[in-house]
Design a protein around this motif. Structure first.
Motif, PDB file in Angstrom:
ATOM      1  N   ASP A 156      22.934 139.717 -65.419  1.00 16.35           N
ATOM      2  CA  ASP A 156      22.032 140.307 -65.456  1.00 16.35           C
ATOM      3  C   ASP A 156      21.007 139.887 -64.080  1.00 16.35           C
ATOM      4  O   ASP A 156      21.301 138.879 -63.495  1.00 16.35           O
ATOM      5  N   HIS A 157      20.672 140.737 -63.487  1.00 18.13           N
ATOM      6  CA  HIS A 157      20.804 141.127 -61.412  1.00 18.13           C
ATOM      7  C   HIS A 157      19.423 141.617 -61.401  1.00 18.13           C
ATOM      8  O   HIS A 157      18.799 143.159 -61.742  1.00 18.13           O
ATOM      9  N   GLU A 158      18.460 141.364 -60.058  1.00 17.04           N
ATOM     10  CA  GLU A 158      17.738 142.490 -60.145  1.00 17.04           C
ATOM     11  C   GLU A 158      18.408 143.866 -59.769  1.00 17.04           C
ATOM     12  O   GLU A 158      16.994 144.804 -59.885  1.00 17.04           O
ATOM     13  N   GLN A 159      19.587 144.248 -58.732  1.00 21.20           N
ATOM     14  CA  GLN A 159      20.263 145.690 -58.673  1.00 21.20           C
ATOM     15  C   GLN A 159      20.641 146.376 -59.989  1.00 21.20           C
ATOM     16  O   GLN A 159      20.797 147.218 -60.571  1.00 21.20           O
ATOM     17  N   GLY A 160      20.779 145.464 -61.178  1.00 25.24           N
ATOM     18  CA  GLY A 160      21.350 145.939 -62.922  1.00 25.24           C
ATOM     19  C   GLY A 160      22.169 144.629 -62.886  1.00 25.24           C
ATOM     20  O   GLY A 160      22.687 143.812 -62.337  1.00 25.24           O
ATOM     21  N   LYS A 161      22.873 145.409 -64.391  1.00 26.06           N
ATOM     22  CA  LYS A 161      23.554 144.566 -64.804  1.00 26.06           C
ATOM     23  C   LYS A 161      24.728 144.465 -63.936  1.00 26.06           C
ATOM     24  O   LYS A 161      25.419 145.787 -63.750  1.00 26.06           O
ATOM     25  N   GLN A 162      25.637 143.421 -63.408  1.00 24.17           N
ATOM     26  CA  GLN A 162      26.210 143.620 -62.548  1.00 24.17           C
ATOM     27  C   GLN A 162      28.353 142.676 -63.028  1.00 24.17           C
ATOM     28  O   GLN A 162      27.356 141.808 -64.327  1.00 24.17           O
TER      29      GLN A 162
END
Length: 242
Positions: A156-162
């Motif tokens: 999970d990343h601040e730009q969405g799931k990676q």
């Protein structure tokens, strides 16, 4: 891999693919003749919950399986069944991540998880014994050739799931071999759909370069659907006879 090994692997893949497609065509054209009191042919569909032995941290991975089957009646209560595994997967999820050798990627995925997916073409051969009404037990060997092997690192990343995808074909064994056993129930007085539960034990370390013995384990729920079948015939008296 040597040239001879490549030729053998390509020939096996070609044979399985052609055989599977030919069986589908044959079943459509000759379904009524293929399914008799002594032989049953059809489609198998199911779901499997797969895991890998040797990891302290892992979760079962759910996969859809698809194939063909042929059952031969040897005696009144004894059967021989072949399962052609056309779409078949093993693997696990929730595994600990590893370093990717890139500082940026390692920062993104260091607190994520790893999902391993291995795709196969294979053949399961089992002896089945009907011990009560239409309830069967079965056991037998299974062999498969690996088609694809991929790792998916997820975070999970601040730009969405990676998701990072990595090809693992060079790190896995080409062939898998193991044993399977299960129990099944045949509907329609032993001639219709069959619902089966099966467990598979791999005897091969699928990731030999890694620590531990990474053998596959698979709990499967399968539905066997006969294609075609003997048509019932009816007779009637001629009520208009003179």
């Amino acid at each position: 891999m040597s040239g001879i090994k490549k030729i053998i692997v390509l020939a096996l893949c070609f044979f399985i693919t052609v055989t599977t497609r030919s069986q589908i065509l044959i079943s459509i054209l000759f379904g009524d003749k293929l399914n008799t009191d002594k032989m049953t042919f059809g489609l198998s569909i199911g779901n499997a919950w797969n895991n890998l032995k040797g990891y302290n941290q892992s979760d079962p991975q759910s996969n859809f399986n698809l194939g063909l089957f042929l059952t031969l009646k040897l005696e009144t209560k004894l059967f021989l069944q072949f399962d052609a595994l056309a779409k078949y997967k093993l693997g696990a999820k929730g595994l600990p991540v590893y370093t990717l050798g890139d500082a940026t990627l390692d920062t993104i995925y260091q607190h994520g998880s790893l999902r391993r997916s291995l795709s196969y073409l294979g053949l399961n051969t089992s002896i089945q014994y009907r011990f009560w009404k239409y309830l069967n037990v079965d056991a037998g060997p299974q062999i498969a050739i690996r088609v694809k092997a991929k790792d998916f690192l997820e975070a999970d990343h601040e730009q969405g799931k990676q998701i990072f995808e990595k090809n693992m074909k060079d790190s896995t064994t080409r062939f898998d071999f193991g044993l399977a056993s299960g129990i099944s129930w045949q509907f329609s007085k032993g001639r219709g759909l069959k619902l089966a539960v099966r467990y598979y034990w791999s005897l091969v370390d699928l990731y030999p370069s890694e620590a531990g013995n990474n053998e596959a384990r698979s709990f499967q729920l399968n539905l066997y659907i006969p294609i075609g079948g003997k048509k019932q015939t009816t007779t009637s008296n001629d009520s208009n006879s003179k």
